[in-house]
Write an enzyme that holds these catalytic residues in place. Sequence first.
Site, mmCIF file in Angstrom:
data_model
loop_
_atom_site.group_PDB
_atom_site.id
_atom_site.type_symbol
_atom_site.label_atom_id
_atom_site.label_comp_id
_atom_site.label_asym_id
_atom_site.label_seq_id
_atom_site.Cartn_x
_atom_site.Cartn_y
_atom_site.Cartn_z
ATOM 1 C CE LYS A 50 4.908 3.146 -3.843
ATOM 2 N NZ LYS A 50 3.873 3.654 -4.773
ATOM 3 C CG MET A 85 3.212 -5.333 22.138
ATOM 4 S SD MET A 85 3.589 -4.218 23.492
ATOM 5 C CE MET A 85 2.273 -3.041 23.361
ATOM 6 C CE1 TYR A 96 -3.607 -9.916 27.658
ATOM 7 C CE2 TYR A 96 -2.308 -9.998 25.644
ATOM 8 C CZ TYR A 96 -2.417 -9.701 26.993
ATOM 9 O OH TYR A 96 -1.350 -9.189 27.660
ATOM 10 N NE ARG A 135 -3.079 7.686 -6.056
ATOM 11 C CZ ARG A 135 -2.244 6.686 -5.815
ATOM 12 N NH1 ARG A 135 -2.452 5.900 -4.767
ATOM 13 N NH2 ARG A 135 -1.200 6.471 -6.574
HETATM 14 C C1 LIG Z 1 3.964 2.841 -5.936
HETATM 15 C C2 LIG Z 1 3.875 3.249 -7.342
HETATM 16 C C3 LIG Z 1 4.231 2.368 -8.363
HETATM 17 C C4 LIG Z 1 4.607 0.922 -8.096
HETATM 18 O O1 LIG Z 1 3.433 0.196 -7.841
HETATM 19 P P1 LIG Z 1 3.480 -1.381 -7.558
HETATM 20 O O2 LIG Z 1 2.051 -1.766 -7.507
HETATM 21 O O3 LIG Z 1 4.141 -1.546 -6.234
HETATM 22 O O4 LIG Z 1 4.249 -1.978 -8.657
HETATM 23 C C5 LIG Z 1 4.216 2.830 -9.667
HETATM 24 N N1 LIG Z 1 3.850 4.096 -9.944
HETATM 25 C C6 LIG Z 1 3.471 4.981 -9.003
HETATM 26 C C7 LIG Z 1 3.066 6.350 -9.377
HETATM 27 C C8 LIG Z 1 3.467 4.580 -7.664
HETATM 28 O O5 LIG Z 1 3.102 5.446 -6.723
#
Ligand SMILES: *Cc1c(COP(=O)(O)O)cnc(C)c1O
Length: 370
Positions: free
Chosen positions: A35, A309, A261, A133
């Site tokens: 993802k 930046m 800064y 969630r």
């Molecule tokens: C992102 C995610 C994972 C992977 O989690 P990590 O902590 O990056 O290994 C697994 N299951 C779900 C549902 C996720 O959203």
Amino acid sequence: MPRPITAIIHQQALAHNLSVARQCMPNSQVFAVVKANAYGHGIERVYAGLEGADGFAFLDIEEGARLRALGCKKPLMLLEGIFAFEDLFACVKHEMSFAIHSRHQVQWLKQFAEIAPDAHFDVFLKMNSGMNRLGFEPQQYAEIWQELHQLNNVRSITHMTHFSDADGQRFGQDGIQYQNLIFSQAIQGFEGKISLSNSAAILRHHQTLHSDIVRSGIMLYGSSPDYPTHTIQDWNLQPSMSLRSEIIAIQMIQTGESIGYGSKFIATQNMRIGIVACGYADGYQRLSATGTPVLVDSIKTQTLGRISMDMLAVDLTALPQANVGSEVVLWGRSSQGVALPIDEVAASSGTIGYELMCAVTARVHFQIDA
Ligand SMILES: *Cc1c(COP(=O)(O)O)cnc(C)c1O
């Protein structure tokens, strides 16, 4: 010449980290979570390293389409499921599985069965076992499972849940015990594979958790899910992304002079300072405190003052050989192979490796280290 900042993706490190997940769970299928464009690495850049995974999990249909375009024939799944009825057409086209966490999604499947009787889906039925969630309550789970089981377009149902505290404690107890118990009780008597573990659960609980399909994310990318309890060295993981740049200027400053800064750093001795071509517009955290570790010519030193930046300052007082053009590693590995774990850098701004690797901006040039 382009600005010297570059993100290097180490495909061998990805493959190595995947093998660590496999060693932990030799009897499970290991899905690589890609993802957020493979945690900021780029799906196309990680693919050669993660090709050996048993499947891939992500959030956007487009990410799955890109995997198919790379020639991927493995199972693909949408972790948040579909967002609209029309998404089911894309799931057919790209042969994608998906989580089902809401009644809307069940409705869409039913509707789809009427217009596309030949389509078949392998779904992941998501239980809310305490994260709060996504997912069905344990009490509703059996009823939804039956409903799905009766649909002609549902070929298989994998039981799925997600742990909120696999990296630590929950209510003073081992972080997964409670949720695992709720989950196990609710799926009792229903056939189907089980998909539980994220990286923290894979690394910390592989001896006690049964999961036919694990969902391995952050560990593949060389960040420890439970840092600072365990470092990547403890877990035998390797950095998969190196953010490297160069020193572009040197300043000699006297006691009492300041840097950057807001004059947030004031020298208490005469110092030699390097200015690095990296700033928050590259994705480096502006909130990084003075003292954030960096490598210059593979030697560890620290940032000084505010992150700008486009630039940041590092202490070269103890590095007389460092000069304009010297290699700077913001996180990852130096060209000499010295590691600076992303987790150490993230801790200096109160965040986690996940956020840093996802936040590298579009102006940073990427390279593949095959
Ligand atoms: C992102 C995610 C994972 C992977 O989690 P990590 O902590 O990056 O290994 C697994 N299951 C779900 C549902 C996720 O959203």
